[in-house]
Design a protein around this motif. Structure first.
Motif, PDB file in Angstrom:
ATOM      1  N   THR A  88      -2.886 -22.551  20.298  1.00 36.61           N
ATOM      2  CA  THR A  88      -3.542 -23.827  20.012  1.00 36.61           C
ATOM      3  C   THR A  88      -4.240 -23.883  18.654  1.00 36.61           C
ATOM      4  O   THR A  88      -4.092 -24.882  17.955  1.00 36.61           O
ATOM      5  N   PRO A  89      -5.000 -22.841  18.248  1.00 39.47           N
ATOM      6  CA  PRO A  89      -5.681 -22.972  16.953  1.00 39.47           C
ATOM      7  C   PRO A  89      -4.704 -23.262  15.818  1.00 39.47           C
ATOM      8  O   PRO A  89      -4.912 -24.210  15.057  1.00 39.47           O
ATOM      9  N   SER A  90      -3.650 -22.476  15.731  1.00 39.48           N
ATOM     10  CA  SER A  90      -2.779 -22.738  14.597  1.00 39.48           C
ATOM     11  C   SER A  90      -1.959 -24.002  14.810  1.00 39.48           C
ATOM     12  O   SER A  90      -1.582 -24.661  13.858  1.00 39.48           O
ATOM     13  N   TYR A  91      -1.717 -24.364  16.038  1.00 40.56           N
ATOM     14  CA  TYR A  91      -0.951 -25.577  16.302  1.00 40.56           C
ATOM     15  C   TYR A  91      -1.701 -26.802  15.817  1.00 40.56           C
ATOM     16  O   TYR A  91      -1.156 -27.669  15.151  1.00 40.56           O
ATOM     17  N   ILE A  92      -2.972 -26.878  16.156  1.00 43.25           N
ATOM     18  CA  ILE A  92      -3.717 -28.079  15.826  1.00 43.25           C
ATOM     19  C   ILE A  92      -4.401 -27.992  14.461  1.00 43.25           C
ATOM     20  O   ILE A  92      -4.357 -28.921  13.692  1.00 43.25           O
ATOM     21  N   VAL A  93      -5.022 -26.846  14.168  1.00 39.13           N
ATOM     22  CA  VAL A  93      -5.843 -26.807  12.964  1.00 39.13           C
ATOM     23  C   VAL A  93      -5.007 -26.687  11.690  1.00 39.13           C
ATOM     24  O   VAL A  93      -5.152 -27.467  10.767  1.00 39.13           O
ATOM     25  N   THR A  94      -4.138 -25.696  11.638  1.00 41.58           N
ATOM     26  CA  THR A  94      -3.472 -25.466  10.370  1.00 41.58           C
ATOM     27  C   THR A  94      -1.974 -25.730  10.408  1.00 41.58           C
ATOM     28  O   THR A  94      -1.323 -25.698   9.384  1.00 41.58           O
ATOM     29  N   GLU A  95      -1.431 -25.947  11.586  1.00 37.03           N
ATOM     30  CA  GLU A  95       0.006 -26.152  11.746  1.00 37.03           C
ATOM     31  C   GLU A  95       0.804 -25.023  11.106  1.00 37.03           C
ATOM     32  O   GLU A  95       1.898 -25.246  10.595  1.00 37.03           O
ATOM     33  N   GLY A  96       0.236 -23.816  11.108  1.00 43.30           N
ATOM     34  CA  GLY A  96       0.983 -22.672  10.612  1.00 43.30           C
ATOM     35  C   GLY A  96       0.894 -22.495   9.115  1.00 43.30           C
ATOM     36  O   GLY A  96       1.240 -21.457   8.584  1.00 43.30           O
ATOM     37  N   GLY A  97       0.391 -23.524   8.441  1.00 45.32           N
ATOM     38  CA  GLY A  97       0.340 -23.410   6.986  1.00 45.32           C
ATOM     39  C   GLY A  97      -0.944 -22.778   6.508  1.00 45.32           C
ATOM     40  O   GLY A  97      -1.695 -22.288   7.333  1.00 45.32           O
ATOM     41  N   PRO A  98      -1.287 -22.875   5.244  1.00 41.12           N
ATOM     42  CA  PRO A  98      -0.358 -23.233   4.200  1.00 41.12           C
ATOM     43  C   PRO A  98       0.599 -22.091   3.883  1.00 41.12           C
ATOM     44  O   PRO A  98       0.221 -20.930   3.977  1.00 41.12           O
ATOM     45  N   MET A  99       1.806 -22.433   3.619  1.00 37.10           N
ATOM     46  CA  MET A  99       2.814 -21.427   3.316  1.00 37.10           C
ATOM     47  C   MET A  99       2.910 -20.376   4.416  1.00 37.10           C
ATOM     48  O   MET A  99       3.012 -19.190   4.141  1.00 37.10           O
ATOM     49  N   ASN A 100       2.862 -20.839   5.653  1.00 40.30           N
ATOM     50  CA  ASN A 100       3.031 -19.922   6.793  1.00 40.30           C
ATOM     51  C   ASN A 100       2.013 -18.801   6.854  1.00 40.30           C
ATOM     52  O   ASN A 100       2.253 -17.809   7.521  1.00 40.30           O
ATOM     53  N   SER A 101       0.883 -18.967   6.171  1.00 35.78           N
ATOM     54  CA  SER A 101      -0.103 -17.893   6.223  1.00 35.78           C
ATOM     55  C   SER A 101      -0.835 -17.852   7.553  1.00 35.78           C
ATOM     56  O   SER A 101      -1.533 -16.910   7.856  1.00 35.78           O
ATOM     57  N   THR A 102      -0.705 -18.902   8.357  1.00 39.46           N
ATOM     58  CA  THR A 102      -1.344 -18.866   9.663  1.00 39.46           C
ATOM     59  C   THR A 102      -0.299 -19.069  10.756  1.00 39.46           C
ATOM     60  O   THR A 102      -0.587 -19.570  11.830  1.00 39.46           O
ATOM     61  N   LEU A 103       0.924 -18.664  10.456  1.00 39.79           N
ATOM     62  CA  LEU A 103       1.995 -18.855  11.421  1.00 39.79           C
ATOM     63  C   LEU A 103       1.885 -17.804  12.521  1.00 39.79           C
ATOM     64  O   LEU A 103       2.452 -16.721  12.423  1.00 39.79           O
ATOM     65  N   LEU A 104       1.151 -18.137  13.584  1.00 43.09           N
ATOM     66  CA  LEU A 104       1.027 -17.201  14.681  1.00 43.09           C
ATOM     67  C   LEU A 104       2.354 -17.130  15.439  1.00 43.09           C
ATOM     68  O   LEU A 104       3.126 -18.086  15.461  1.00 43.09           O
ATOM     69  N   TYR A 105       2.559 -16.009  16.073  1.00 41.94           N
ATOM     70  CA  TYR A 105       3.841 -15.732  16.738  1.00 41.94           C
ATOM     71  C   TYR A 105       4.238 -16.843  17.713  1.00 41.94           C
ATOM     72  O   TYR A 105       5.359 -17.339  17.670  1.00 41.94           O
ATOM     73  N   VAL A 106       3.321 -17.212  18.583  1.00 42.76           N
ATOM     74  CA  VAL A 106       3.689 -18.196  19.602  1.00 42.76           C
ATOM     75  C   VAL A 106       3.916 -19.569  18.993  1.00 42.76           C
ATOM     76  O   VAL A 106       4.715 -20.359  19.490  1.00 42.76           O
ATOM     77  N   LEU A 107       3.229 -19.848  17.881  1.00 40.58           N
ATOM     78  CA  LEU A 107       3.471 -21.124  17.218  1.00 40.58           C
ATOM     79  C   LEU A 107       4.899 -21.164  16.708  1.00 40.58           C
ATOM     80  O   LEU A 107       5.602 -22.162  16.865  1.00 40.58           O
ATOM     81  N   TYR A 108       5.324 -20.052  16.104  1.00 43.40           N
ATOM     82  CA  TYR A 108       6.686 -19.997  15.585  1.00 43.40           C
ATOM     83  C   TYR A 108       7.680 -20.134  16.737  1.00 43.40           C
ATOM     84  O   TYR A 108       8.682 -20.831  16.632  1.00 43.40           O
ATOM     85  N   LEU A 109       7.363 -19.488  17.841  1.00 44.74           N
ATOM     86  CA  LEU A 109       8.209 -19.565  19.023  1.00 44.74           C
ATOM     87  C   LEU A 109       8.329 -21.015  19.505  1.00 44.74           C
ATOM     88  O   LEU A 109       9.406 -21.527  19.772  1.00 44.74           O
ATOM     89  N   PHE A 110       7.222 -21.670  19.584  1.00 43.65           N
ATOM     90  CA  PHE A 110       7.165 -23.049  20.047  1.00 43.65           C
ATOM     91  C   PHE A 110       7.970 -23.958  19.125  1.00 43.65           C
ATOM     92  O   PHE A 110       8.735 -24.813  19.543  1.00 43.65           O
ATOM     93  N   ARG A 111       7.776 -23.721  17.815  1.00 46.35           N
ATOM     94  CA  ARG A 111       8.504 -24.511  16.822  1.00 46.35           C
ATOM     95  C   ARG A 111       9.998 -24.350  16.999  1.00 46.35           C
ATOM     96  O   ARG A 111      10.755 -25.305  16.992  1.00 46.35           O
ATOM     97  N   ARG A 112      10.421 -23.097  17.142  1.00 49.39           N
ATOM     98  CA  ARG A 112      11.849 -22.847  17.292  1.00 49.39           C
ATOM     99  C   ARG A 112      12.369 -23.509  18.557  1.00 49.39           C
ATOM    100  O   ARG A 112      13.442 -24.085  18.592  1.00 49.39           O
ATOM    101  N   ALA A 113      11.558 -23.450  19.612  1.00 46.58           N
ATOM    102  CA  ALA A 113      12.025 -24.004  20.882  1.00 46.58           C
ATOM    103  C   ALA A 113      12.148 -25.511  20.814  1.00 46.58           C
ATOM    104  O   ALA A 113      13.171 -26.078  21.198  1.00 46.58           O
ATOM    105  N   PHE A 114      11.118 -26.181  20.329  1.00 46.28           N
ATOM    106  CA  PHE A 114      11.102 -27.634  20.430  1.00 46.28           C
ATOM    107  C   PHE A 114      11.405 -28.370  19.158  1.00 46.28           C
ATOM    108  O   PHE A 114      12.136 -29.340  19.159  1.00 46.28           O
ATOM    109  N   GLN A 115      10.863 -27.916  18.052  1.00 41.09           N
ATOM    110  CA  GLN A 115      11.135 -28.649  16.829  1.00 41.09           C
ATOM    111  C   GLN A 115      12.558 -28.418  16.366  1.00 41.09           C
ATOM    112  O   GLN A 115      13.206 -29.315  15.847  1.00 41.09           O
ATOM    113  N   PHE A 116      13.039 -27.195  16.515  1.00 40.64           N
ATOM    114  CA  PHE A 116      14.378 -26.891  16.030  1.00 40.64           C
ATOM    115  C   PHE A 116      15.390 -26.756  17.162  1.00 40.64           C
ATOM    116  O   PHE A 116      16.495 -26.292  16.946  1.00 40.64           O
ATOM    117  N   SER A 117      14.986 -27.149  18.361  1.00 39.88           N
ATOM    118  CA  SER A 117      15.887 -27.117  19.516  1.00 39.88           C
ATOM    119  C   SER A 117      16.617 -25.792  19.633  1.00 39.88           C
ATOM    120  O   SER A 117      17.821 -25.740  19.822  1.00 39.88           O
TER     121      SER A 117
END
Lengths: 281, 293, 431
Positions: free
Chosen positions: B226-255
């Motif tokens: 949740t923190p990286s999902y809402i606060v930083t959205e993984g940015g800037p430049m993926n410096s806050t790309l937490l593992y589960v956020l990336y997982l979630f992105r791959r699952a839903f944003q990139f199908s």
């Protein structure tokens, strides 16, 4: 010795503690005060804590909700879901924890390890398969997926309560057994009361986690008249148009109230639980 | 006799086993299957064997998310636990305003996951936010945004996590209450000072709880989302790309549900190993008062 | 203790009863009729408070006209809408009618999740006669009309005419070029300290405009690769880097703190431009509190570059059990004059000519500008791109990454272009 020492240490520590607590509270204070500011002022002058003009309109505007569903509906839904969940979670987890903490049976280590393992599973991934299971059961768009699973134990609470129960001496069990109690009576009369702080803590956690949870409601509740507060709050900010920050912050503040109230009520039990308890001190 | 205890034991944990099967094992089995497929949610899964796993090895973003998450766990978790224990002990000694403090330190955990807090956090750490204003009055001359800067953004998330030490603190408090006062009195009579009392009584008595908190906070740290999902959205430049956020992105944003499932299993194995390590090293450190294992 | 336990048990039972009673039978699934003649439709959309209120009003109007129909609203914010939608798709549970957007259109269409509207149009169940053929074509893929645009918009530059004037510039958007724009941007930056170029949404500009002006496109015709030359991309990156060096565009950390429209640089008076879509004018102008205008993007080739786009789509689910009723409701939404009066063109300029004409009388200043802009673009544009490949979203995400690194100066324009090309090939190769 006890008197002089306990007076000196705390004073310095107390000041520090107090200052620290204010720092901790700052974001929350900011939120509360912002709920009384005009929308345009909230971010423009973020440094100033106090509003130039106290406006209570945000609460009314926020409460109105969306498309004819007010926050009265959302709060009602949240309460129903969260209360059932909490009760189910605490009771079932205590029951199951007793089995792990006090019973010996074949395969116990295996099941315990299983339980720990499931803690490490990111919820987000079994989300879709879980949805398929719930859909097959016909539970989608009801409160059932958000409440029923809690009656089968929550691994986190089971784990926590096992640890609590393990610190209760076995002699108590044995004494009760000698008196003729069966396992359930031991559970009910001895273990449960002595684990009260743990139970209350679990209850508080269960309540607020589920109160804030929005992924569950997001997936399983499609109709706005079933929405919970957490979901409704997310709907306030839309990236494509102007967001009603004032309304959202006001409603966020409001959504805090039940959680804080519950906390206050149960807080007493954590203290009472031990002093009223029995064996220990 | 053996059979009776077996039956009894299973009676008590039966609700757990049923729930486990229905709501966890079956979905997990499905997700294991999916990790060997290419599944975009909109059409049937397509078997690709180890394809997802081999892709992971050469995926920059995957490794970035691993790095970021490890950094996050090894800074945020200790911070949280240290604060939680220190404040819990302080509160136990205190009688003045105890309820107030308990509430104050707990409130951040209560509201931490909300959108409003996320928005506030962004504002606090932005270029003309409160934090900079405060630091500038102290004489520093800060001219950048903590949250917009790739090298500092992760600290804002670590701070957000540490700010929410209240839940761990509550657990420590409950555990501290369980320590009989007579142990302390006996020790004082024997001449032990505060520090010795802490090391010889508090820590050992609290050790099951400490173990619990360490394990849970570590696992939660790895699963932070949740923190990286809402606060930083993984940015800037993926410096806050937490593992589960990336997982979630791959699952839903990139199908890319198959790949995401594969990632989930990798994380599961990783955490299992780590937890096993923690448990085995704890055997010598943790003291159980009751019937132990 | 015993008493407390008893009260807790009582609580469980009560709450269980409440929960069961208030939710039994509320399945809301796409199962058919409850009794002959009565129909229940599920309609899903995303939006803000305003859109929810307006849409609910339109629904009530339809239900009044057709008392046997009940429309169950399923609305939410944009965040999470598609997460939920794709989960519903996986379970064959899509709502009868749902909102769709451009980035997701291809994947849903290719997987046959949306019903073909063409047969219904041929049978007269939905009226396309007042809609420009090219607009209907915006929702077409592989010969099927899988969606119908709910409204039209086009990429646009929202600008503050007062600021331009103060700095000695005037807008001639039919003829201006990127060089003109860059001069303007740099000059305004120097004179006033603003971000003279505004926050350029490069991903949108590149996806939907830039390469078209050069005669190519973002994706190639077959949708399995990129459609432009490296040199063209490097050229664009150079322009952006130049503007960044002149401080005419904001640095990424400033961009990161722009969370909503009220943070927009134009609104806050920190830039004369906002790179948006035409239907954002009203919100921006209202927030800014001063008159703003719409301009075409810089050329040369802007007439090749511009195109009409769906602001968003409406679709009927293939798994719907009452497609005909759903289509009828859709017809109401896009053609009914009263409905559109209620909806206030909030989703974009209406696609039906008749509706547009009817609404012109009741529009406010800003809406008139939006409608006029669309009319201009209709005359000054070329055919829309074919629908994008399924992985377009991921490609755009890779582009955002590369742009960030370009602006953080960790990559040169050439390196950025090469890096992007490599990533895009890998992504598209996986489709």
């Amino acid at each position: 010795m006890t008197l002089t020492k306990t007076k000196l240490l705390p004073i310095a520590a107390q000041v520090l503690l107090f200052a620290f607590s204010i720092l901790m509270l700052y974001p929350v204070l900011w939120m509360v005060f912002s709920s009384f500011k005009d929308n345009s002022e909230i971010f423009a002058k973020s440094f100033s804590l106090f509003p130039t003009e106290w406006k209570f309109g945000n609460y009314a505007a926020g409460w109105k909700g969306f498309g004819s569903y007010t926050f009265a509906t959302f709060f009602k839904n949240s309460f129903i879901v969260v209360l059932i969940y909490t009760v189910g979670a605490v009771l079932s987890s205590a029951f199951i924890a007793y089995g792990f903490a006090r019973m010996e049976f074949a395969g116990k280590k295996f099941w315990f390890a299983c339980m720990i393992a499931t803690l490490m599973l990111p919820q987000e991934v079994i989300m879709v398969p879980q949805y398929i299971v719930f859909q097959w059961l016909g539970w989608v768009n009801t409160f059932l997926p958000l409440t029923v699973p809690s009656f089968f134990g929550i691994p986190f609470f089971i784990f926590m309560l096992v640890q609590f129960m393990r610190s209760i001496p076995a002699e108590l069990d044995n004494a009760a057994k000698i008196d003729g109690c069966n396992s359930f009576m031991i559970f009910y009369r001895i273990i449960l009361p002595l684990t009260l702080p743990g139970l209350m803590t679990a209850a508080i956690f269960a309540f607020y986690w589920h109160w804030q949870d929005f992924i569950g409601p997001l997936l399983y509740l499609s109709r706005p008249d079933l929405y919970t507060v957490s979901l409704a709050l997310k709907m306030f900010s839309d990236p494509d148009t102007s967001s009603n920050w004032g309304g959202m912050i006001a409603m966020s503040v409001l959504s805090l109230v039940p959680v804080i109230v519950i906390f206050f009520c149960f807080q007493r039990y954590i203290v009472e639980g031990i002093t009223a308890g029995g064996v220990k001190g | 006799m053996r059979e009776k205890t077996n039956l009894l034991g299973y009676f008590y944990i039966s609700p757990y086993i049923i729930g486990l099967l229905a709501f966890t094992l079956i979905p997990m089995a499905i997700s294991l299957y999916l990790s060997f497929t290419d599944y975009n949610l909109l059409s049937s899964p397509r078997w690709i064997g180890g394809g997802n796993f081999s892709r992971m090895v050469s995926d920059d973003q995957f490794w970035q998310s691993v790095r970021v998450t490890f950094y996050y766990v090894f800074t945020a978790v200790p911070a949280r636990l240290v604060f939680a224990l220190a404040v819990a002990i302080a509160l136990k000694e205190l009688n003045f305003l105890k309820g107030f403090y308990r509430l104050v330190f707990y409130v951040p955990s209560l509201i931490g996951g909300s959108v409003a807090v996320a928005v506030i956090w962004v504002q606090l750490f932005s270029k003309d936010g409160v934090v900079n204003a405060f630091l500038n009055t102290l004489g520093f001359n800060i001219d950048f945004s903590w949250i917009g800067n790739p090298s500092t953004a992760i600290w804002t998330l670590v701070l957000l996590s540490a700010w929410q030490f209240g839940s761990a603190m509550l657990i420590f408090l409950a555990g501290l209450q369980n320590i009989p006062k007579d142990y302390y009195e006996a020790a004082s009579v024997d001449g032990a000072n505060a520090w010795r009392r802490f090391v010889r009584i508090t820590l050992p008595m609290l050790s099951p709880i400490i173990l619990f908190n360490v394990v849970m906070q570590t696992i939660n740290g790895f699963l932070a989302f949740t923190p990286s999902y809402i606060v930083t959205e993984g940015g800037p430049m993926n410096s806050t790309l937490l593992y589960v956020l990336y997982l979630f992105r791959r699952a839903f944003q990139f199908s890319d549900m198959g790949y995401a499932s594969a990632m989930a299993w990798v994380m599961l194995i990783l955490i299992s190993i780590l937890t096993a390590l923690i448990f085995s090293s704890s055997r010598s450190l943790v003291h159980y008062e009751g019937k132990g294992d | 203790m015993r008493r407390r336990f008893a009260t807790i048990m009582a609580l469980i039972l009560c709450s269980a009863l409440v929960a069961c009673s208030s939710n039994k039978g509320d399945t809301g699934s796409a199962e058919g009729d409850q009794g002959s003649g009565s129909v229940t439709l599920r309609f899903a959309w995303w939006g803000d408070q305003a859109r929810h209120d307006l849409t609910m009003e339109a629904i009530k109007l339809y239900e009044k006209n057709y008392p046997n129909v009940t429309i169950v609203p399923e609305f939410s914010g944009f965040d999470g809408y598609f997460d939920k939608l794709s989960t519903q798709a996986a379970g064959n549970q899509l709502p009868d009618i749902f909102q769709m957007n451009v980035p997701n259109f291809s994947s849903y269409a290719k997987n046959n999740l949306m019903a073909d509207l063409k047969p219904y149009a041929d049978q007269g169940k939905i009226d396309f006669s007042n809609i420009n053929e090219s607009v209907v074509g915006l929702g077409e893929l592989n010969g099927k009309v899988s969606s119908i645009p709910a409204g039209i918009n086009a990429i646009a530059l929202v600008y503050d005419p007062a600021v331009l004037q103060e700095n000695g510039f005037s807008m001639n958007d039919a003829e201006w070029t990127w060089d003109d724009f860059m001069n303007m941007a740099k000059s305004i930056t120097e004179k006033s300290g603003m971000y003279g170029g505004g926050n350029i949404e490069s991903v949108n500009v590149l996806s939907y405009y830039y390469f078209r002006t050069l005669g190519s496109g973002f994706f190639n015709a077959s949708g399995d690769g990129l459609g432009f030359e490296d040199a063209q991309l490097i050229d664009y990156f150079n322009k952006v880097s130049e503007l960044a060096a002149a401080k005419a565009i904001p640095t990424p950390d400033i961009v990161a703190s722009i969370k909503g429209m009220e943070d927009d640089l134009l609104v806050k008076g920190q830039a004369p431009f906002s790179w948006r879509f035409s239907n954002n004018l009203s919100s921006l102008a209202n927030l800014a509190g001063r008159p703003l205008e719409l301009a075409l993007l810089p050329g040369p080739g802007s007439d090749k570059g511009m195109m009409l786009r769906p602001s968003l789509y409406y679709s009927v689910a293939e798994n719907s059990k009452q497609k005909e009723e759903a289509v009828k409701f859709l017809d109401f939404l896009i053609n009914d004059l009263d409905a559109n009066d209620i909806l206030k063109a909030e989703r974009g300029v209406p696609i039906s000519e008749k509706v547009r004409e009817h609404m012109m009388q009741n529009l406010n200043e800003n809406q008139k500008k939006e409608f006029e802009y669309i009319s201009r673009v209709e005359q000054h544009s070329s055919a829309a791109d074919r629908p994008e490949p399924a992985k377009a979203n991921e490609v755009r995400s890779a582009l955002t990454d590369v742009l960030d690194r370009l602006l953080f100066k960790t990559l040169s324009p050439e390196e950025a272009a090469t890096d992007f090309k490599k990533k895009a090939s890998e992504i598209l190769g996986r489709s």
